[in-house]
Design a protein around this motif. Structure first.
Motif, PDB file in Angstrom:
ATOM      1  N   THR A  43      67.579  14.533  11.240  1.00  0.00           N
ATOM      2  CA  THR A  43      67.022  15.857  10.962  1.00  0.00           C
ATOM      3  C   THR A  43      67.342  16.240   9.524  1.00  0.00           C
ATOM      4  O   THR A  43      68.134  15.572   8.846  1.00  0.00           O
ATOM      5  CB  THR A  43      67.626  16.921  11.894  1.00  0.00           C
ATOM      6  OG1 THR A  43      69.023  17.040  11.600  1.00  0.00           O
ATOM      7  CG2 THR A  43      67.400  16.596  13.352  1.00  0.00           C
ATOM      8  N   GLU A  44      66.759  17.343   9.075  1.00  0.00           N
ATOM      9  CA  GLU A  44      67.027  17.806   7.715  1.00  0.00           C
ATOM     10  C   GLU A  44      68.519  18.112   7.506  1.00  0.00           C
ATOM     11  O   GLU A  44      69.080  17.783   6.460  1.00  0.00           O
ATOM     12  CB  GLU A  44      66.166  19.009   7.341  1.00  0.00           C
ATOM     13  CG  GLU A  44      66.147  20.132   8.330  1.00  0.00           C
ATOM     14  CD  GLU A  44      65.010  20.077   9.338  1.00  0.00           C
ATOM     15  OE1 GLU A  44      64.848  21.080  10.048  1.00  0.00           O
ATOM     16  OE2 GLU A  44      64.295  19.086   9.446  1.00  0.00           O
ATOM     17  N   ASP A  45      69.179  18.714   8.501  1.00  0.00           N
ATOM     18  CA  ASP A  45      70.614  19.003   8.362  1.00  0.00           C
ATOM     19  C   ASP A  45      71.440  17.725   8.304  1.00  0.00           C
ATOM     20  O   ASP A  45      72.396  17.631   7.521  1.00  0.00           O
ATOM     21  CB  ASP A  45      71.102  19.895   9.504  1.00  0.00           C
ATOM     22  CG  ASP A  45      70.540  21.308   9.425  1.00  0.00           C
ATOM     23  OD1 ASP A  45      70.141  21.722   8.314  1.00  0.00           O
ATOM     24  OD2 ASP A  45      70.507  21.991  10.464  1.00  0.00           O
ATOM     25  N   GLU A  46      71.087  16.741   9.111  1.00  0.00           N
ATOM     26  CA  GLU A  46      71.803  15.461   9.093  1.00  0.00           C
ATOM     27  C   GLU A  46      71.609  14.747   7.759  1.00  0.00           C
ATOM     28  O   GLU A  46      72.545  14.138   7.230  1.00  0.00           O
ATOM     29  CB  GLU A  46      71.338  14.580  10.249  1.00  0.00           C
ATOM     30  CG  GLU A  46      71.725  15.128  11.606  1.00  0.00           C
ATOM     31  CD  GLU A  46      71.017  14.462  12.762  1.00  0.00           C
ATOM     32  OE1 GLU A  46      71.588  14.464  13.861  1.00  0.00           O
ATOM     33  OE2 GLU A  46      69.881  13.954  12.584  1.00  0.00           O
ATOM     34  N   ARG A  47      70.405  14.838   7.211  1.00  0.00           N
ATOM     35  CA  ARG A  47      70.153  14.217   5.905  1.00  0.00           C
ATOM     36  C   ARG A  47      70.915  14.938   4.796  1.00  0.00           C
ATOM     37  O   ARG A  47      71.420  14.307   3.873  1.00  0.00           O
ATOM     38  CB  ARG A  47      68.661  14.167   5.595  1.00  0.00           C
ATOM     39  CG  ARG A  47      67.905  13.175   6.455  1.00  0.00           C
ATOM     40  CD  ARG A  47      66.502  12.910   5.959  1.00  0.00           C
ATOM     41  NE  ARG A  47      65.725  14.091   5.680  1.00  0.00           N
ATOM     42  CZ  ARG A  47      65.037  14.788   6.590  1.00  0.00           C
ATOM     43  NH1 ARG A  47      65.032  14.397   7.855  1.00  0.00           N
ATOM     44  NH2 ARG A  47      64.342  15.847   6.241  1.00  0.00           N
ATOM     45  N   LYS A  48      71.011  16.272   4.882  1.00  0.00           N
ATOM     46  CA  LYS A  48      71.772  17.019   3.872  1.00  0.00           C
ATOM     47  C   LYS A  48      73.230  16.572   3.860  1.00  0.00           C
ATOM     48  O   LYS A  48      73.828  16.417   2.788  1.00  0.00           O
ATOM     49  CB  LYS A  48      71.679  18.525   4.142  1.00  0.00           C
ATOM     50  CG  LYS A  48      70.349  19.116   3.754  1.00  0.00           C
ATOM     51  CD  LYS A  48      70.279  20.589   4.096  1.00  0.00           C
ATOM     52  CE  LYS A  48      68.876  21.121   3.873  1.00  0.00           C
ATOM     53  NZ  LYS A  48      68.735  22.514   4.298  1.00  0.00           N
ATOM     54  N   GLU A  49      73.801  16.354   5.042  1.00  0.00           N
ATOM     55  CA  GLU A  49      75.177  15.865   5.128  1.00  0.00           C
ATOM     56  C   GLU A  49      75.305  14.466   4.527  1.00  0.00           C
ATOM     57  O   GLU A  49      76.276  14.159   3.844  1.00  0.00           O
ATOM     58  CB  GLU A  49      75.659  15.872   6.581  1.00  0.00           C
ATOM     59  CG  GLU A  49      75.891  17.249   7.133  1.00  0.00           C
ATOM     60  CD  GLU A  49      76.945  18.026   6.352  1.00  0.00           C
ATOM     61  OE1 GLU A  49      77.983  17.439   5.984  1.00  0.00           O
ATOM     62  OE2 GLU A  49      76.717  19.221   6.096  1.00  0.00           O
TER      63      GLU A  49
ATOM     64  N   PRO B  96      63.540  23.847  14.359  1.00  0.00           N
ATOM     65  CA  PRO B  96      64.968  23.541  14.489  1.00  0.00           C
ATOM     66  C   PRO B  96      65.579  23.933  15.838  1.00  0.00           C
ATOM     67  O   PRO B  96      66.576  23.338  16.256  1.00  0.00           O
ATOM     68  CB  PRO B  96      65.616  24.342  13.349  1.00  0.00           C
ATOM     69  CG  PRO B  96      64.540  24.467  12.333  1.00  0.00           C
ATOM     70  CD  PRO B  96      63.250  24.572  13.118  1.00  0.00           C
TER      71      PRO B  96
ATOM     72  N   ASP C  62      62.755  17.903   2.647  1.00  0.00           N
ATOM     73  CA  ASP C  62      63.631  18.956   3.147  1.00  0.00           C
ATOM     74  C   ASP C  62      63.359  19.315   4.600  1.00  0.00           C
ATOM     75  O   ASP C  62      64.122  20.075   5.187  1.00  0.00           O
ATOM     76  CB  ASP C  62      63.479  20.217   2.293  1.00  0.00           C
ATOM     77  CG  ASP C  62      63.945  19.995   0.864  1.00  0.00           C
ATOM     78  OD1 ASP C  62      64.831  19.144   0.647  1.00  0.00           O
ATOM     79  OD2 ASP C  62      63.423  20.669  -0.042  1.00  0.00           O
ATOM     80  N   TYR C  63      62.266  18.832   5.168  1.00  0.00           N
ATOM     81  CA  TYR C  63      61.886  19.218   6.521  1.00  0.00           C
ATOM     82  C   TYR C  63      61.516  17.992   7.340  1.00  0.00           C
ATOM     83  O   TYR C  63      61.131  16.966   6.788  1.00  0.00           O
ATOM     84  CB  TYR C  63      60.694  20.191   6.480  1.00  0.00           C
ATOM     85  CG  TYR C  63      60.971  21.398   5.636  1.00  0.00           C
ATOM     86  CD1 TYR C  63      61.758  22.435   6.113  1.00  0.00           C
ATOM     87  CD2 TYR C  63      60.477  21.482   4.338  1.00  0.00           C
ATOM     88  CE1 TYR C  63      62.039  23.533   5.331  1.00  0.00           C
ATOM     89  CE2 TYR C  63      60.757  22.578   3.546  1.00  0.00           C
ATOM     90  CZ  TYR C  63      61.542  23.604   4.044  1.00  0.00           C
ATOM     91  OH  TYR C  63      61.831  24.689   3.260  1.00  0.00           O
TER      92      TYR C  63
END
Length: 96
Positions: free
Chosen positions: A61-67, A18, A53-54
């Motif tokens: 990215t994983e954070d963009e997908r979580k959003e 990350p 998740d990764y």
């Protein structure tokens, strides 16, 4: 996805740390940016049964997908249960 650009490179490229900003940007722009299955890849990564998740999937990215999961209200991932492991004496041995 077997014909995608990421299937022909070192998998570690698609799973940068990350804090590796240049690695993340390379994967997103150079690999995913030229991919003809990018949309399908992203949908696979967002699917509740295959959610990843990764790593970089579909250019995110994983954070963009979580959003994106939150904004689409996709809910929690469902982990498939394939049952318990068989006893050690009933397991198949790995092929050489």
């Amino acid at each position: 996805m077997t014909e995608s650009p990421c299937s022909r490179i070192d998998p570690e490229v698609m799973f940068p740390h990350p804090s590796d900003v240049s690695g993340i940007e390379f994967a997103k722009q150079q690999v995913c940016g030229a991919c003809h299955v990018r949309a399908e890849c992203l949908e696979w990564a967002l699917n509740q049964f295959s959610r990843s998740d990764y790593g970089i999937f579909g250019g995110l990215t994983e954070d963009e997908r979580k959003e994106l999961v939150k904004s689409r209200q996709l809910g929690k991932a469902e982990r498939l249960n394939y049952g318990s492991f068989p006893p050690k004496n009933k397991r198949l041995t790995a092929a050489a």
